[in-house]
Design an enzyme around this catalytic site. Structure first.
Site, PDB file in Angstrom:
ATOM      1  N   ASN A  83      13.035  -1.795   1.886  1.00 58.80           N
ATOM      2  CA  ASN A  83      11.988  -1.045   1.184  1.00 58.80           C
ATOM      3  C   ASN A  83      11.649   0.190   2.015  1.00 58.80           C
ATOM      4  OD1 ASN A  83       9.825  -0.064  -0.194  1.00 58.80           O
ATOM      5  ND2 ASN A  83       8.402  -1.705   0.391  1.00 58.80           N
ATOM      6  N   LYS A 113       9.798   2.547   1.128  1.00 58.13           N
ATOM      7  CA  LYS A 113       8.470   3.068   0.755  1.00 58.13           C
ATOM      8  C   LYS A 113       8.600   4.571   0.481  1.00 58.13           C
ATOM      9  CE  LYS A 113       6.604  -0.457   3.717  1.00 58.13           C
ATOM     10  NZ  LYS A 113       5.404  -1.131   4.097  1.00 58.13           N
ATOM     11  N   HIS A 141       4.399  -5.155  -5.160  1.00 54.87           N
ATOM     12  CA  HIS A 141       4.280  -4.975  -3.702  1.00 54.87           C
ATOM     13  C   HIS A 141       2.798  -4.843  -3.354  1.00 54.87           C
ATOM     14  CE1 HIS A 141       4.508  -3.228   0.285  1.00 54.87           C
ATOM     15  NE2 HIS A 141       5.740  -3.710   0.350  1.00 54.87           N
ATOM     16  N   GLU A 175       1.234  -2.960  -1.470  1.00 53.49           N
ATOM     17  CA  GLU A 175       0.703  -1.588  -1.458  1.00 53.49           C
ATOM     18  C   GLU A 175       0.395  -1.128  -2.880  1.00 53.49           C
ATOM     19  OE1 GLU A 175       3.818   0.139   0.955  1.00 53.49           O
ATOM     20  OE2 GLU A 175       3.103  -1.081   2.624  1.00 53.49           O
ATOM     21  N   GLU A 210       5.395 -11.999   1.041  1.00 50.62           N
ATOM     22  CA  GLU A 210       5.029 -11.006   2.047  1.00 50.62           C
ATOM     23  C   GLU A 210       3.547 -11.144   2.381  1.00 50.62           C
ATOM     24  OE1 GLU A 210       7.758  -7.411   2.043  1.00 50.62           O
ATOM     25  OE2 GLU A 210       6.399  -7.065   0.394  1.00 50.62           O
ATOM     26  N   GLY A 212       3.887  -4.092   8.003  1.00 48.29           N
ATOM     27  CA  GLY A 212       3.673  -2.852   8.753  1.00 48.29           C
ATOM     28  C   GLY A 212       2.756  -3.014   9.955  1.00 48.29           C
ATOM     29  N   SER A 249       7.164  -7.252   8.756  1.00 49.30           N
ATOM     30  CA  SER A 249       7.593  -6.934  10.128  1.00 49.30           C
ATOM     31  C   SER A 249       8.860  -7.675  10.547  1.00 49.30           C
ATOM     32  CB  SER A 249       6.455  -7.194  11.119  1.00 49.30           C
ATOM     33  OG  SER A 249       5.349  -6.364  10.797  1.00 49.30           O
TER      34      SER A 249
HETATM   35  C1  PEP Z   1       7.380  -4.129   3.122  1.00 48.54           C
HETATM   36  O1  PEP Z   1       6.935  -3.012   2.939  1.00 48.54           O
HETATM   37  O2  PEP Z   1       7.753  -4.791   2.152  1.00 48.54           O
HETATM   38  C2  PEP Z   1       7.458  -4.647   4.484  1.00 48.54           C
HETATM   39  C3  PEP Z   1       7.752  -5.900   4.659  1.00 48.54           C
HETATM   40  O3  PEP Z   1       7.221  -3.752   5.520  1.00 48.54           O
HETATM   41  P1  PEP Z   1       7.432  -4.005   7.099  1.00 48.54           P
HETATM   42  O4  PEP Z   1       8.778  -4.652   7.267  1.00 48.54           O
HETATM   43  O5  PEP Z   1       7.348  -2.654   7.712  1.00 48.54           O
HETATM   44  O6  PEP Z   1       6.344  -4.924   7.532  1.00 48.54           O
END
Ligand code: PEP
Length: 247
Positions: free
Chosen positions: A9, A11, A91, A93, A163, A169, A208
């Site tokens: 992803n 983003k 997601h 976000e 997630e 993040g 992460s």
């Molecule tokens: C994501 O945006 O789906 C995500 C898991 O981000 P990160 O790996 O940076 O935590």
């Protein structure tokens, strides 16, 4: 046997130069399904460029309607026209920054399937919800909304990404046993409706994921790979994560 998957992803990151770098250098073996989710603008370029290799491209969002007066939105059929095979829906976000409710997410899930896109349904609890002992009920509520809109059959051609919002993040990752326990819970929810669908659906972990923690996460029985944000923009790091998932 579920084939592992690693999804990137990006983003709202990336550029024409980064697309070129990925097209020229990204190399993964065939034992893992790899899906890139760049900003929509780059969908067509990447899907054409990766056509000959076993790397798919998806979009990070769709609107539920096919077309109409929805300035700035992109429909699932349009994403298919651009070469997308997958779409992220829900997601955190999108849920938190753009106010997408469980019902809006469910409508998008249905729109993806209408168009022939495989939805990757993102679910997960916040830090406060976990601290309050509500992690499972939040995830259950998010799955239930999609079950109401799409039925259990909707999960026959879908992927789930668990997630935890507190791990996205932040550099903080769920412990493998914590993630495994939630993945087993999610599969268990679907199991009550259809054993085959629950057994076959891929449940990815996101939050992460890095080369240094991927292998132990992916070793868990119900973790079928990862949805990777930050670490997916670094080709070598991303390749290592793909290798960690490859069986
Ligand atoms: C994501 O945006 O789906 C995500 C898991 O981000 P990160 O790996 O940076 O935590």
């Amino acid at each position: 046997m579920r084939a592992p998957m690693v999804a990137a992803n990006w983003k709202m990151n990336g550029s024409g130069a980064i697309c070129r770098e990925f097209l020229e250098h990204l190399s993964v073996d065939g034992l893992v399904d790899v899906v890139l989710f760049p900003p929509f603008l780059y969908t067509s370029r990447l899907s054409k460029g990766f056509e000959e290799r076993s790397i798919s491209v998806g979009v990070q969002n769709v609107f539920h309607a096919r077309s109409g007066a929805y300035t700035g939105e992109i429909g699932a059929e349009m994403a298919v026209d651009a070469g997308a095979m997958y779409a992220l829906v829900g997601h955190s976000e999108r849920r938190n920054l753009f106010g997408e409710s469980d019902e809006v997410v469910a409508d998008k899930f249905v729109a993806c399937q209408r168009a022939g896109l495989t939805p990757v349904l993102c679910i997960g609890e916040s830090f406060e919800e976990r601290a309050g002992g509500e992690a499972e009920s939040v995830v259950r509520r998010q799955v239930d909304a999609v079950l109401r809109a799409a039925g259990i059959e909707g999960f026959a051609n879908a992927v789930i990404a668990y997630e935890p919002v507190w791990a996205i993040g932040t550099g903080e990752t769920a412990r493998p046993d914590q993630a495994q326990s939630m993945h087993a819970f999610i599969r268990g929810v679907l199991m009550k409706f259809d054993t085959a669908i629950a057994t076959n659906i891929k449940v990815l972990y996101g939050g992460s994921v890095k080369a240094s923690n991927a292998r132990e996460l992916f070793a868990e029985q119900d973790i079928d790979g990862g949805l990777v944000g930050g670490a997916s923009l670094e080709i070598m790091e991303f390749e290592k994560i793909c290798r960690a998932a490859s069986r």
